[in-house]
Design a protein around this motif. Sequence first.
Motif, PDB file in Angstrom:
ATOM      1  N   ASN A  19       0.820  -1.213   0.000  1.00 48.32           N
ATOM      2  CA  ASN A  19       0.000   0.000   0.000  1.00 48.32           C
ATOM      3  C   ASN A  19       0.854   1.264   0.000  1.00 48.32           C
ATOM      4  O   ASN A  19       0.475   2.261  -0.620  1.00 48.32           O
ATOM      5  N   TYR A  20       2.010   1.224   0.633  1.00 48.27           N
ATOM      6  CA  TYR A  20       2.918   2.372   0.599  1.00 48.27           C
ATOM      7  C   TYR A  20       3.353   2.653  -0.846  1.00 48.27           C
ATOM      8  O   TYR A  20       3.230   3.774  -1.337  1.00 48.27           O
ATOM      9  N   TYR A  21       3.872   1.635  -1.522  1.00 45.35           N
ATOM     10  CA  TYR A  21       4.350   1.836  -2.893  1.00 45.35           C
ATOM     11  C   TYR A  21       3.207   2.148  -3.857  1.00 45.35           C
ATOM     12  O   TYR A  21       3.361   2.940  -4.781  1.00 45.35           O
ATOM     13  N   VAL A  31      -6.442  -4.903  -0.063  1.00 46.38           N
ATOM     14  CA  VAL A  31      -6.772  -5.543   1.205  1.00 46.38           C
ATOM     15  C   VAL A  31      -6.157  -6.932   1.216  1.00 46.38           C
ATOM     16  O   VAL A  31      -5.789  -7.476   0.167  1.00 46.38           O
ATOM     17  N   TYR A  32      -6.050  -7.504   2.407  1.00 48.88           N
ATOM     18  CA  TYR A  32      -5.469  -8.832   2.542  1.00 48.88           C
ATOM     19  C   TYR A  32      -6.559  -9.875   2.356  1.00 48.88           C
ATOM     20  O   TYR A  32      -7.661  -9.737   2.883  1.00 48.88           O
ATOM     21  N   ASP A  33      -6.231 -10.926   1.614  1.00 49.89           N
ATOM     22  CA  ASP A  33      -7.187 -11.970   1.264  1.00 49.89           C
ATOM     23  C   ASP A  33      -6.665 -13.309   1.783  1.00 49.89           C
ATOM     24  O   ASP A  33      -5.601 -13.767   1.359  1.00 49.89           O
ATOM     25  N   ALA A  34      -7.413 -13.928   2.679  1.00 51.01           N
ATOM     26  CA  ALA A  34      -6.984 -15.185   3.306  1.00 51.01           C
ATOM     27  C   ALA A  34      -6.854 -16.327   2.294  1.00 51.01           C
ATOM     28  O   ALA A  34      -5.954 -17.165   2.414  1.00 51.01           O
ATOM     29  N   ARG A 139      -5.066 -10.552  -6.629  1.00 53.07           N
ATOM     30  CA  ARG A 139      -6.358 -10.692  -7.323  1.00 53.07           C
ATOM     31  C   ARG A 139      -6.629  -9.381  -8.034  1.00 53.07           C
ATOM     32  O   ARG A 139      -6.568  -8.316  -7.451  1.00 53.07           O
ATOM     33  N   GLY A 140      -6.880  -9.574  -9.325  1.00 50.40           N
ATOM     34  CA  GLY A 140      -6.854  -8.464 -10.245  1.00 50.40           C
ATOM     35  C   GLY A 140      -5.465  -8.483 -10.848  1.00 50.40           C
ATOM     36  O   GLY A 140      -4.624  -7.631 -10.573  1.00 50.40           O
TER      37      GLY A 140
END
Length: 143
Positions: A19-21, A31-34, A139-140
């Motif tokens: 997210n920083y970059y 977002v984080y995806d399990a 994803r994406g």
Amino acid sequence: MRNRGQSLTFADQCLNAHNYYRCLHSSPRVVYDAALQRNAQRYANKLPTMDSIIPSQIGMDRDFGVGENIAWRISPFEMFTVDRAIAGWYAEGLDYNFMTPQLSERTAHFTQMIWKETHSIGCGIKTHKDETYIVVQYRGAGN
């Protein structure tokens, strides 16, 4: 919220670095995806048993529409971290021509990281002897 001095989890480190970059290029936060994390971890666990470091197979080791970055290092003297892997992928952006954007093997990790349509990630890590394998699935898919 974390207490002061409490270290971040591997997942938090991976997510925060991405997210920083991404924000440096006006790309939306991911977002984080399990589920992606489970697949990335499964593939990271598999890498030490393989003859070479190759991307996972779409439809076998990861879903259609999911991109992937892999980093691998032999480092007997220092720990190879997710922050170092992600910084290395981002450094490929030095070779990226923003005036005439196009796909290149030299910048594919970088472009996947900042791909605007990517909305979620999952990260896996495996240490085997002096080797560390880091896998991030997106994803994406980009590129």
